[in-house]
Design a protein around this motif. Structure first.
Motif: not given
Ligand SMILES: [Zn+2]
Length: 293
Positions: A157-185
């Motif tokens: 999965v490359r183009r996706a949004v993590i909705h209602c984001f309630s994780e931490d910066a490490r979680f975000a970092e892991e997914l930002t480096s996985w795909s340029e098309e991941i967004r965090f809402s």
């Protein structure tokens, strides 16, 4: 202008006061919304709402992890076909697949293994559907951070949004480096006193990765006066105003970039928001209908 990228205005507490809900949105500058489906029936309601609201309103079709966990995996493909038929009936209004994901908070004691298996299967099926249709996937995750990252990667999965984001910066970092098309809402949770880790993530993330939402009627932001304590799309304003206090950029830039992110991610044209003679937002890296990096 603000875009509520995740709401359920067809839900109890909102569905019977639609006129007021929409008037409050206009007053708050919330010009765009996406109604999110959580099973077949609510996907239909989400689509009906998007059609009824006209310009500025779109929807997704999908099945939520807590709504699929007791359904036999055998019926997964049949449900995907039904969701796809619904999408096909108004492909101009359906801009995403989901919400799907993992929710370990609402598992039934004694049934955890089979319920997780169902959540995995329905995630994979919705990921395939989204890929086939070239639509973004809307992902819910609760008490399941590591498995959610695993599933996203396993299913490509490359183009996706993590909705209602309630994780931490490490979680975000892991997914930002996985795909340029991941967004965090970010939702109203961002405004809560105990949400320090989430607020840190909102500062850590590049601004062009960020969207905002209400997840209404749930999750009333701090300081919002909801009718009977119910959240509504207009309160995306509270989330946005709080985000502005966290970010280093000038406030008007935060609002503009997040708006542009919403249109680009869901591939929505800004023509829906222009009245005759109105000036377009300044264009740049974040404008247009493609995904910017
Ligand atoms: Zn939701």
């Amino acid at each position: 202008m603000i875009f509520d990228t995740h709401c359920h205005a067809y839900w109890r507490g909102l569905e019977n006061r639609e006129e007021a809900v929409r008037a409050n949105m206009s007053a708050a500058g919330v010009c765009g919304s996406i109604q999110i489906g959580a099973d077949i029936e609510s996907s239909r309601l989400a689509l009906d709402t998007a059609i009824r609201w006209g310009a500025g309103a779109w929807c997704t079709v999908g099945i939520h992890p807590s709504d699929c966990q007791d359904i036999s995996v055998d019926s997964c493909e049949k449900i995907m076909r039904e969701l796809d038929r619904l999408r096909e009936s108004r492909s101009d209004k359906v801009v995403g697949i989901g919400e799907t994901g993992l929710d370990y908070y609402h598992l039934t004691p004694g049934k955890e293994a089979s319920q997780k298996e169902a959540q995995f299967a329905f995630f994979a099926a919705q990921a395939r559907l989204a890929q086939r249709l070239d639509l973004p996937l809307v992902i819910h995750t609760r008490d399941a951070a590591a498995d959610t990252i695993g599933l996203i990667k396993e299913n490509g999965v490359r183009r996706a949004v993590i909705h209602c984001f309630s994780e931490d910066a490490r979680f975000a970092e892991e997914l930002t480096s996985w795909s340029e098309e991941i967004r965090f809402s970010f939702s109203g949770i961002l405004t809560y006193k105990n949400a320090r880790a989430i607020q840190d993530a909102a500062v850590y993330l590049p601004l062009d990765r960020i969207l905002v939402e209400t997840d209404s009627p749930f999750l009333l932001p701090a300081g919002a006066q909801g009718e009977n304590g119910v959240n509504e799309p207009a309160f995306t304003r509270h989330v946005m105003d709080f985000l502005k206090t966290l970010r280093p950029e000038p406030p008007e830039i935060v609002e503009q970039i997040v708006w542009n992110n919403s249109l680009a991610f869901f591939r929505i044209s800004d023509k829906f928001f222009l009245k005759a003679g109105q000036r377009r937002f300044p264009t740049g890296d974040h404008a247009g209908t493609g995904i910017s990096g």
